[in-house]
Design a protein around this motif. Sequence first.
Motif, PDB file in Angstrom:
ATOM      1  N   ALA A 105       0.822  -1.214   0.000  1.00  0.00           N
ATOM      2  CA  ALA A 105       0.000   0.000   0.000  1.00  0.00           C
ATOM      3  C   ALA A 105       0.856   1.264   0.000  1.00  0.00           C
ATOM      4  CB  ALA A 105      -0.921   0.004   1.213  1.00  0.00           C
ATOM      5  N   SER A 106       2.104   1.173   0.437  1.00  0.00           N
ATOM      6  CA  SER A 106       2.972   2.345   0.575  1.00  0.00           C
ATOM      7  C   SER A 106       4.115   2.363  -0.433  1.00  0.00           C
ATOM      8  CB  SER A 106       3.578   2.359   1.980  1.00  0.00           C
ATOM      9  OG  SER A 106       2.588   2.297   2.957  1.00  0.00           O
ATOM     10  N   ILE A 107       4.051   1.555  -1.452  1.00  0.00           N
ATOM     11  CA  ILE A 107       5.188   1.344  -2.338  1.00  0.00           C
ATOM     12  C   ILE A 107       5.568   2.588  -3.142  1.00  0.00           C
ATOM     13  CG2 ILE A 107       4.035   0.456  -4.410  1.00  0.00           C
ATOM     14  CD1 ILE A 107       7.041  -1.126  -2.725  1.00  0.00           C
ATOM     15  N   GLY A 108       4.614   3.438  -3.490  1.00  0.00           N
ATOM     16  CA  GLY A 108       4.915   4.646  -4.256  1.00  0.00           C
ATOM     17  C   GLY A 108       5.620   4.308  -5.556  1.00  0.00           C
ATOM     18  N   ALA A 109       6.766   4.950  -5.801  1.00  0.00           N
ATOM     19  CA  ALA A 109       7.539   4.707  -7.025  1.00  0.00           C
ATOM     20  C   ALA A 109       8.491   3.529  -6.869  1.00  0.00           C
ATOM     21  CB  ALA A 109       8.325   5.959  -7.389  1.00  0.00           C
ATOM     22  N   GLY A 110       8.511   2.900  -5.701  1.00  0.00           N
ATOM     23  CA  GLY A 110       9.418   1.793  -5.445  1.00  0.00           C
ATOM     24  C   GLY A 110       8.866   0.463  -5.920  1.00  0.00           C
ATOM     25  N   ALA A 111       9.512  -0.596  -5.465  1.00  0.00           N
ATOM     26  CA  ALA A 111       9.100  -1.950  -5.821  1.00  0.00           C
ATOM     27  C   ALA A 111       9.455  -2.891  -4.680  1.00  0.00           C
ATOM     28  CB  ALA A 111       9.785  -2.398  -7.106  1.00  0.00           C
ATOM     29  N   ALA A 112       8.739  -4.010  -4.603  1.00  0.00           N
ATOM     30  CA  ALA A 112       9.001  -5.001  -3.559  1.00  0.00           C
ATOM     31  C   ALA A 112       8.682  -6.395  -4.070  1.00  0.00           C
ATOM     32  CB  ALA A 112       8.160  -4.694  -2.317  1.00  0.00           C
ATOM     33  N   VAL A 113       9.424  -7.368  -3.548  1.00  0.00           N
ATOM     34  CA  VAL A 113       9.205  -8.783  -3.853  1.00  0.00           C
ATOM     35  C   VAL A 113       9.219  -9.533  -2.535  1.00  0.00           C
ATOM     36  CG1 VAL A 113      10.099 -10.836  -5.001  1.00  0.00           C
ATOM     37  CG2 VAL A 113      10.313  -8.615  -6.104  1.00  0.00           C
ATOM     38  N   LEU A 114       8.203 -10.348  -2.311  1.00  0.00           N
ATOM     39  CA  LEU A 114       8.091 -11.163  -1.107  1.00  0.00           C
ATOM     40  C   LEU A 114       8.151 -12.632  -1.502  1.00  0.00           C
ATOM     41  CD1 LEU A 114       7.341 -11.388   1.979  1.00  0.00           C
ATOM     42  CD2 LEU A 114       4.976 -11.559   1.205  1.00  0.00           C
ATOM     43  N   VAL A 115       9.000 -13.402  -0.819  1.00  0.00           N
ATOM     44  CA  VAL A 115       9.099 -14.850  -1.040  1.00  0.00           C
ATOM     45  C   VAL A 115       8.899 -15.526   0.303  1.00  0.00           C
ATOM     46  CG1 VAL A 115      10.545 -16.744  -1.846  1.00  0.00           C
ATOM     47  CG2 VAL A 115      10.751 -14.492  -2.905  1.00  0.00           C
ATOM     48  N   HIS A 116       7.961 -16.480   0.344  1.00  0.00           N
ATOM     49  CA  HIS A 116       7.688 -17.206   1.579  1.00  0.00           C
ATOM     50  C   HIS A 116       7.276 -18.641   1.266  1.00  0.00           C
ATOM     51  CE1 HIS A 116       3.274 -17.044   1.080  1.00  0.00           C
ATOM     52  NE2 HIS A 116       3.505 -15.873   0.538  1.00  0.00           N
ATOM     53  N   PRO A 117       7.453 -19.552   2.222  1.00  0.00           N
ATOM     54  CA  PRO A 117       7.096 -20.953   1.989  1.00  0.00           C
ATOM     55  C   PRO A 117       5.608 -21.119   1.672  1.00  0.00           C
ATOM     56  CG  PRO A 117       8.430 -20.760   3.956  1.00  0.00           C
ATOM     57  CD  PRO A 117       8.055 -19.361   3.538  1.00  0.00           C
ATOM     58  N   GLU A 118       5.320 -22.063   0.802  1.00  0.00           N
ATOM     59  CA  GLU A 118       3.941 -22.359   0.401  1.00  0.00           C
ATOM     60  C   GLU A 118       3.891 -23.836   0.037  1.00  0.00           C
ATOM     61  OE1 GLU A 118       0.104 -21.323   0.063  1.00  0.00           O
ATOM     62  OE2 GLU A 118       1.612 -19.798   0.406  1.00  0.00           O
ATOM     63  N   SER A 119       2.765 -24.466   0.292  1.00  0.00           N
ATOM     64  CA  SER A 119       2.652 -25.894  -0.046  1.00  0.00           C
ATOM     65  C   SER A 119       2.189 -26.021  -1.504  1.00  0.00           C
ATOM     66  CB  SER A 119       1.709 -26.611   0.915  1.00  0.00           C
ATOM     67  OG  SER A 119       0.462 -25.973   0.953  1.00  0.00           O
ATOM     68  N   ASN A 120       3.135 -25.874  -2.419  1.00  0.00           N
ATOM     69  CA  ASN A 120       2.901 -26.068  -3.847  1.00  0.00           C
ATOM     70  C   ASN A 120       4.113 -26.795  -4.434  1.00  0.00           C
ATOM     71  OD1 ASN A 120       4.922 -24.097  -4.160  1.00  0.00           O
ATOM     72  ND2 ASN A 120       3.473 -22.466  -4.579  1.00  0.00           N
ATOM     73  N   GLU A 121       4.147 -26.970  -5.731  1.00  0.00           N
ATOM     74  CA  GLU A 121       5.244 -27.709  -6.365  1.00  0.00           C
ATOM     75  C   GLU A 121       6.606 -27.076  -6.115  1.00  0.00           C
ATOM     76  OE1 GLU A 121       5.343 -30.656  -8.084  1.00  0.00           O
ATOM     77  OE2 GLU A 121       3.283 -30.886  -7.399  1.00  0.00           O
ATOM     78  N   GLN A 122       6.662 -25.757  -6.088  1.00  0.00           N
ATOM     79  CA  GLN A 122       7.942 -25.072  -5.905  1.00  0.00           C
ATOM     80  C   GLN A 122       8.347 -24.959  -4.441  1.00  0.00           C
ATOM     81  OE1 GLN A 122       6.680 -21.720  -8.443  1.00  0.00           O
ATOM     82  NE2 GLN A 122       8.649 -21.966  -9.463  1.00  0.00           N
ATOM     83  N   GLY A 123       7.380 -25.030  -3.549  1.00  0.00           N
ATOM     84  CA  GLY A 123       7.668 -24.925  -2.129  1.00  0.00           C
ATOM     85  C   GLY A 123       7.682 -23.499  -1.613  1.00  0.00           C
ATOM     86  N   TYR A 124       7.394 -22.529  -2.488  1.00  0.00           N
ATOM     87  CA  TYR A 124       7.354 -21.135  -2.070  1.00  0.00           C
ATOM     88  C   TYR A 124       6.368 -20.357  -2.934  1.00  0.00           C
ATOM     89  CZ  TYR A 124      10.418 -20.400  -6.105  1.00  0.00           C
ATOM     90  OH  TYR A 124      10.942 -20.387  -7.359  1.00  0.00           O
ATOM     91  N   ALA A 125       5.966 -19.191  -2.418  1.00  0.00           N
ATOM     92  CA  ALA A 125       5.100 -18.270  -3.160  1.00  0.00           C
ATOM     93  C   ALA A 125       5.877 -16.984  -3.387  1.00  0.00           C
ATOM     94  CB  ALA A 125       3.825 -17.989  -2.382  1.00  0.00           C
TER      95      ALA A 125
END
Length: 112
Positions: free
Chosen positions: A50-70
Amino acid sequence: MPSMTVLATTAVPNHVRGALTRWMIEPTPGLYVGTLSARVRDELWRVVSASIGAGAAVLVHPESNEQGYALRTAGERRRTPVDFDGLVLVAFRSDEYADASPALGILPSTTG
């Protein structure tokens, strides 16, 4: 159950950086690592996106899928997650194709 979470930011406001350092460590500028519950992770992501403005962000966290992360993204980036038959890959988008990204199957930035 808490799990390892990694969040990388570019050009985010200082108040967002302060909020992130309350819950995570910042081993290098813009890279945050921590062991968070899903509830805390999702709330932090809500604040960041919600506060990203002109910036950027990437979030990686564990998930129960084929790759093991979201993978979640916010802000404008040249590297864009693409769903390829259930696997999330990253496409490097050139500026001339920026307007065609929906036709290429590129996922929009997610906020939740």
